[in-house]
Design a protein around this motif. Structure first.
Motif, PDB file in Angstrom:
ATOM      1  N   LEU A   3      -9.823  -4.415  -0.070  1.00 34.68           N
ATOM      2  CA  LEU A   3      -9.184  -3.428  -0.952  1.00 34.68           C
ATOM      3  C   LEU A   3     -10.090  -2.223  -1.176  1.00 34.68           C
ATOM      4  O   LEU A   3      -9.618  -1.082  -1.229  1.00 34.68           O
ATOM      5  CB  LEU A   3      -8.806  -4.102  -2.290  1.00 34.68           C
ATOM      6  N   ASP A   4     -11.398  -2.457  -1.309  1.00 34.21           N
ATOM      7  CA  ASP A   4     -12.345  -1.335  -1.439  1.00 34.21           C
ATOM      8  C   ASP A   4     -12.246  -0.405  -0.234  1.00 34.21           C
ATOM      9  O   ASP A   4     -12.282   0.819  -0.367  1.00 34.21           O
ATOM     10  CB  ASP A   4     -13.788  -1.849  -1.559  1.00 34.21           C
ATOM     11  N   ARG A   5     -12.128  -0.999   0.956  1.00 33.50           N
ATOM     12  CA  ARG A   5     -12.030  -0.185   2.173  1.00 33.50           C
ATOM     13  C   ARG A   5     -10.729   0.621   2.192  1.00 33.50           C
ATOM     14  O   ARG A   5     -10.709   1.788   2.592  1.00 33.50           O
ATOM     15  CB  ARG A   5     -12.126  -1.079   3.427  1.00 33.50           C
ATOM     16  N   LEU A   6      -9.635  -0.016   1.737  1.00 35.01           N
ATOM     17  CA  LEU A   6      -8.350   0.691   1.687  1.00 35.01           C
ATOM     18  C   LEU A   6      -8.415   1.893   0.749  1.00 35.01           C
ATOM     19  O   LEU A   6      -7.932   2.987   1.067  1.00 35.01           O
ATOM     20  CB  LEU A   6      -7.249  -0.262   1.204  1.00 35.01           C
ATOM     21  N   LEU A   7      -9.037   1.687  -0.425  1.00 39.67           N
ATOM     22  CA  LEU A   7      -9.147   2.788  -1.392  1.00 39.67           C
ATOM     23  C   LEU A   7     -10.014   3.899  -0.812  1.00 39.67           C
ATOM     24  O   LEU A   7      -9.695   5.086  -0.953  1.00 39.67           O
ATOM     25  CB  LEU A   7      -9.737   2.275  -2.715  1.00 39.67           C
TER      26      LEU A   7
ATOM     27  N   LEU B   1      -1.752   5.771   2.202  1.00 38.85           N
ATOM     28  CA  LEU B   1      -2.891   4.858   2.107  1.00 38.85           C
ATOM     29  C   LEU B   1      -3.106   4.375   0.669  1.00 38.85           C
ATOM     30  O   LEU B   1      -3.432   3.213   0.443  1.00 38.85           O
ATOM     31  CB  LEU B   1      -4.158   5.550   2.630  1.00 38.85           C
ATOM     32  N   LEU B   2      -2.907   5.280  -0.290  1.00 37.12           N
ATOM     33  CA  LEU B   2      -3.074   4.850  -1.694  1.00 37.12           C
ATOM     34  C   LEU B   2      -2.006   3.836  -2.064  1.00 37.12           C
ATOM     35  O   LEU B   2      -2.289   2.861  -2.768  1.00 37.12           O
ATOM     36  CB  LEU B   2      -3.026   6.049  -2.650  1.00 37.12           C
ATOM     37  N   GLU B   3      -0.785   4.051  -1.588  1.00 35.08           N
ATOM     38  CA  GLU B   3       0.283   3.104  -1.885  1.00 35.08           C
ATOM     39  C   GLU B   3      -0.005   1.745  -1.226  1.00 35.08           C
ATOM     40  O   GLU B   3       0.268   0.696  -1.808  1.00 35.08           O
ATOM     41  CB  GLU B   3       1.640   3.658  -1.436  1.00 35.08           C
ATOM     42  N   ARG B   4      -0.588   1.780  -0.021  1.00 42.86           N
ATOM     43  CA  ARG B   4      -0.950   0.517   0.638  1.00 42.86           C
ATOM     44  C   ARG B   4      -2.008  -0.225  -0.193  1.00 42.86           C
ATOM     45  O   ARG B   4      -1.934  -1.433  -0.397  1.00 42.86           O
ATOM     46  CB  ARG B   4      -1.477   0.810   2.048  1.00 42.86           C
ATOM     47  N   PHE B   5      -2.961   0.540  -0.694  1.00 44.98           N
ATOM     48  CA  PHE B   5      -3.985  -0.040  -1.564  1.00 44.98           C
ATOM     49  C   PHE B   5      -3.343  -0.588  -2.848  1.00 44.98           C
ATOM     50  O   PHE B   5      -3.609  -1.718  -3.256  1.00 44.98           O
ATOM     51  CB  PHE B   5      -5.035   1.028  -1.915  1.00 44.98           C
ATOM     52  N   ARG B   6      -2.488   0.223  -3.488  1.00 42.16           N
ATOM     53  CA  ARG B   6      -1.864  -0.197  -4.754  1.00 42.16           C
ATOM     54  C   ARG B   6      -1.045  -1.467  -4.557  1.00 42.16           C
ATOM     55  O   ARG B   6      -1.117  -2.403  -5.360  1.00 42.16           O
ATOM     56  CB  ARG B   6      -0.972   0.930  -5.310  1.00 42.16           C
ATOM     57  N   HIS B   7      -0.283  -1.502  -3.480  1.00 43.28           N
ATOM     58  CA  HIS B   7       0.530  -2.693  -3.207  1.00 43.28           C
ATOM     59  C   HIS B   7      -0.377  -3.915  -3.006  1.00 43.28           C
ATOM     60  O   HIS B   7      -0.105  -4.993  -3.547  1.00 43.28           O
ATOM     61  CB  HIS B   7       1.383  -2.451  -1.961  1.00 43.28           C
TER      62      HIS B   7
ATOM     63  N   ARG C  53      -2.096 -19.738  -2.541  1.00 40.51           N
ATOM     64  CA  ARG C  53      -1.535 -18.549  -1.896  1.00 40.51           C
ATOM     65  C   ARG C  53      -2.657 -17.592  -1.537  1.00 40.51           C
ATOM     66  O   ARG C  53      -3.588 -17.391  -2.294  1.00 40.51           O
ATOM     67  CB  ARG C  53      -0.612 -17.822  -2.879  1.00 40.51           C
ATOM     68  N   ARG C  54      -2.536 -16.990  -0.392  1.00 37.17           N
ATOM     69  CA  ARG C  54      -3.451 -15.891  -0.060  1.00 37.17           C
ATOM     70  C   ARG C  54      -2.879 -14.616  -0.669  1.00 37.17           C
ATOM     71  O   ARG C  54      -1.666 -14.438  -0.684  1.00 37.17           O
ATOM     72  CB  ARG C  54      -3.563 -15.724   1.459  1.00 37.17           C
ATOM     73  N   PRO C  55      -3.742 -13.741  -1.160  1.00 40.37           N
ATOM     74  CA  PRO C  55      -3.224 -12.473  -1.682  1.00 40.37           C
ATOM     75  C   PRO C  55      -2.428 -11.733  -0.616  1.00 40.37           C
ATOM     76  O   PRO C  55      -2.823 -11.696   0.549  1.00 40.37           O
ATOM     77  CB  PRO C  55      -4.498 -11.701  -2.055  1.00 40.37           C
ATOM     78  N   ALA C  56      -1.280 -11.189  -1.032  1.00 33.31           N
ATOM     79  CA  ALA C  56      -0.426 -10.462  -0.090  1.00 33.31           C
ATOM     80  C   ALA C  56      -0.945  -9.057   0.135  1.00 33.31           C
ATOM     81  O   ALA C  56      -1.793  -8.574  -0.590  1.00 33.31           O
ATOM     82  CB  ALA C  56       1.006 -10.401  -0.644  1.00 33.31           C
ATOM     83  N   GLY C  57      -0.379  -8.380   1.077  1.00 34.38           N
ATOM     84  CA  GLY C  57      -0.643  -6.955   1.228  1.00 34.38           C
ATOM     85  C   GLY C  57      -1.517  -6.644   2.394  1.00 34.38           C
ATOM     86  O   GLY C  57      -1.950  -5.529   2.578  1.00 34.38           O
TER      87      GLY C  57
END
Lengths: 145, 148
Positions: free
Chosen positions: A16-20, A38-44, A141-145
């Motif tokens: 998630l850090d890399r996505l942000l 990209l921000l929306e991908r991170f937020r999701h 569960r593994r975190p989604a996204g």
């Protein structure tokens, strides 16, 4: 030794850090449409995946295991999630307004929050999840996204 | 002034029951700041950003962000409105919030869009005092006075 569930969650923090950071790079380059995606991908990933798993499964399991009531640690972490959701919305709005200065100010605050929040989870919560979860977290569960 | 676990909780203020206190002014504006337990939880503040006068904010949005060595977070507005003043002193001296959270360290003055909706998210009196005590217990806060 680090449990599998702790390792998965720590890896998700790094992902998630890399996505942000990728969204921030797009902002710095003025690629606003790409930054929004990209921000929306991170937020999701963080809100609908990581935080959702924590709030629905991991925090309740830890609370049951630790005290059977809301614990000050999980109360603090949940409050951090609430604050972050507002910040993510504000970041998306600055991208919509092509406001780099405001975005970068918010980014600095959000990265500080995430660094402190993640460190707290990794030091005070994740090491105990293998004991707190019924199956030791092995089939969680593994975190989604 | 009421006190719980060392935290001061003035009875004459309104609270969002989280970080924020609000004091109504004679001109229809509300002065906002952060509570004593909230500043304690934050730690020694090193950086403050406050929205400029003229900025309009929806309820729940951050009028300011605070950072210490161990914590960072936002100060939400309890109602929609326009920032009419901010405390520029805090930009130079963020630690003042730790010293005088209810006085000189006010953060911003907001003119609400609708005065009738202001109290939807603000609470006062004994209800607020009890909820704030619960907040302090929930986050296990023990306040200590900063003198400088």
């Amino acid at each position: 030794m680090e449990s599998p569930i702790a390792a998965v969650l720590q890896q998700d923090h790094a992902r998630l850090d890399r996505l942000l950071e990728s969204a921030a790079e797009a902002v710095r380059a003025g690629r606003w449409k790409e930054a929004a995606v990209l921000l929306e991908r991170f937020r999701h990933g963080i809100v609908d995946g990581h935080m959702d798993v924590e709030e629905k499964i991991l925090f309740p399991a830890f609370e049951r295991w630790e005290t059977d009531v809301e614990h000050s640690l999980t109360a603090l972490l949940k409050k951090g999630h609430q604050d972050l959701r507002v910040f993510f919305q504000e970041m998306a709005e600055t991208i919509g307004a092509s406001d780099m200065e405001e975005f970068l100010d918010l980014l600095g605050t959000v990265q500080t929050i995430l660094r402190q929040h993640d460190a707290k989870e990794e030091a005070e919560l994740y090491p105990f999840l293998a004991d707190a979860l019924p199956d030791g977290g092995g089939h969680g569960r593994r975190p989604a996204g | 002034m009421a006190e719980f676990q060392g935290c001061q909780l003035p009875e004459d203020l309104y609270y969002d029951l989280d970080y924020v206190w609000a004091r109504p002014g004679d001109d229809g504006t509300f002065t906002l700041g952060v509570t004593d337990p909230a500043q304690t939880m934050s730690g020694r503040l090193q950086k403050v950003r406050i929205k400029k006068p003229g900025t309009h904010l929806e309820a729940g949005r951050h009028v300011a962000t605070l950072e210490s060595g161990k914590w960072a977070g936002g100060v939400p507005v309890p109602f929609a409105g326009e920032v009419v003043a901010r405390n520029d002193t805090l930009l130079e001296d963020p630690h003042l919030i730790n010293v005088d959270p209810y006085g000189d360290a006010w953060i911003a003055r907001i003119r609400p869009d609708s005065i009738s909706t202001v109290l939807e998210r603000l609470h006062g009196g004994s209800e607020a005092q009890e909820e704030l005590r619960s907040w302090i217990r929930r986050y296990d806060v023990q306040c200590m006075r900063c003198a400088d």
